[in-house]
Write a protein that holds these residues in place. Structure first.
Motif, short mmCIF file in Angstrom:
data_model
loop_
_atom_site.label_atom_id
_atom_site.label_comp_id
_atom_site.label_asym_id
_atom_site.label_seq_id
_atom_site.Cartn_x
_atom_site.Cartn_y
_atom_site.Cartn_z
N LEU A 160 0.89 -1.14 -0.06
CA LEU A 160 0.02 -0.03 0.13
C LEU A 160 0.92 1.11 0.06
N GLU A 161 0.37 2.41 -0.30
CA GLU A 161 0.82 3.91 -0.23
C GLU A 161 1.80 3.90 1.03
N THR A 162 1.33 3.36 2.09
CA THR A 162 2.35 3.80 3.48
C THR A 162 3.39 2.91 3.42
N GLY A 163 3.33 1.72 2.59
CA GLY A 163 4.64 0.65 2.80
C GLY A 163 4.16 -0.34 3.27
N VAL A 164 2.99 -0.50 4.09
CA VAL A 164 2.61 -1.58 4.53
C VAL A 164 2.15 -2.77 3.50
N GLU A 165 2.43 -3.94 3.84
CA GLU A 165 1.73 -4.97 2.83
C GLU A 165 0.70 -5.85 3.41
N ILE A 166 -0.38 -6.15 2.96
CA ILE A 166 -1.67 -6.80 3.33
C ILE A 166 -2.06 -7.85 2.14
N ARG A 167 -2.94 -8.55 2.38
CA ARG A 167 -3.55 -9.63 1.40
C ARG A 167 -4.51 -9.02 1.09
N VAL A 168 -4.92 -9.08 -0.54
CA VAL A 168 -6.04 -8.47 -1.09
C VAL A 168 -6.66 -9.52 -2.13
N PRO A 169 -7.75 -9.56 -2.44
CA PRO A 169 -8.47 -10.43 -3.39
C PRO A 169 -7.73 -10.11 -4.75
N LEU A 170 -8.09 -11.36 -5.67
CA LEU A 170 -7.30 -11.43 -6.86
C LEU A 170 -7.72 -10.10 -7.91
N PHE A 171 -8.73 -9.88 -7.59
CA PHE A 171 -9.55 -8.46 -8.62
C PHE A 171 -8.84 -7.33 -8.28
N ILE A 172 -8.20 -7.16 -7.26
CA ILE A 172 -7.83 -5.87 -6.96
C ILE A 172 -6.51 -5.39 -7.97
N LYS A 173 -6.27 -4.21 -8.38
CA LYS A 173 -5.45 -3.66 -9.36
C LYS A 173 -4.45 -2.63 -8.65
N GLU A 174 -3.52 -2.52 -9.47
CA GLU A 174 -2.57 -1.43 -8.81
C GLU A 174 -3.26 -0.11 -8.98
N GLY A 175 -3.17 0.93 -8.05
CA GLY A 175 -3.62 2.25 -8.08
C GLY A 175 -5.09 2.36 -7.40
#
Length: 191
Positions: A160-175
């Motif tokens: 994410l923009e703050t630098g933290v990493e999380i798990r998201v569903p496959l349909f989520i795109k960059e931006g």
């Protein structure tokens, strides 16, 4: 003169002052003795609002506590530097500086302009409360590959923009902007 609270009247989520330190009650248990002349005792699980330490302590029912000079004010996040993090008080419009010990890992979820709550004791900031969800944009994530769900993985890592990493569903795109639960740090939907 601050009002006094009897130990037997302290309930869950109540604030009280003990030995000149503000505490929040997490659990209250009253034990009444069966023998004549025995004292009613109150066992409190409490959190020190300054150090965030949690411990149990037993008091007599007649023990008294002062009401702490605690207040919660709305503030918006401005920026962070080597000296700490800066917030704008939404009532007085003064800039509040919080040290890294107070902010902790909350910076992982803060972007400029996010509204939070700052706890003050005797007028000095002692902690902050994040909203239930924050909106952050996805800085980087691999594109979801068709057929990837057959292996059982329906999520992918996203930075994410703050630098933290999380798990998201496959349909989520960059931006894309997503909602993140601040307590569990998990994906909570599209923004």
């Amino acid at each position: 003169m601050a009002a006094l609270i009897d130990a037997i009247d302290v309930k869950r989520k109540m604030f009280f002052e003990f030995e000149n330190v503000p505490f929040c009650c997490l659990e209250a248990e009253i034990s009444t003795p069966t023998a004549r002349g025995g004292q009613t005792l109150v066992r409190l699980r409490m959190r020190n609002m300054l150090t965030r330490a949690v411990f149990d302590k037993t008091f007599k029912a007649s023990d008294k506590f002062k009401e702490p000079d605690l207040q919660t004010v709305g503030a918006s996040y401005l920026y962070s530097d080597g000296d700490g993090s800066y917030f704008l008080d939404q009532e007085s419009f003064e800039t509040l500086s919080l040290s890294d010990e107070i902010v902790g890992d909350a910076l992982d979820l803060l972007v400029e302009g996010v509204l939070i709550q700052i706890d003050k004791y005797n007028g000095n900031p002692i902690g902050l409360q994040l909203p239930v969800q924050v909106e952050l944009s996805v800085a980087y994530t691999e594109p979801g590959v068709r057929g990837e769900t057959s292996s059982g993985s329906v999520t992918k890592p996203a930075k994410l923009e703050t630098g933290v990493e999380i798990r998201v569903p496959l349909f989520i795109k960059e931006g894309e902007k997503i909602k993140v639960n601040t307590e569990t740090r998990e994906f909570a939907g599209r923004a």
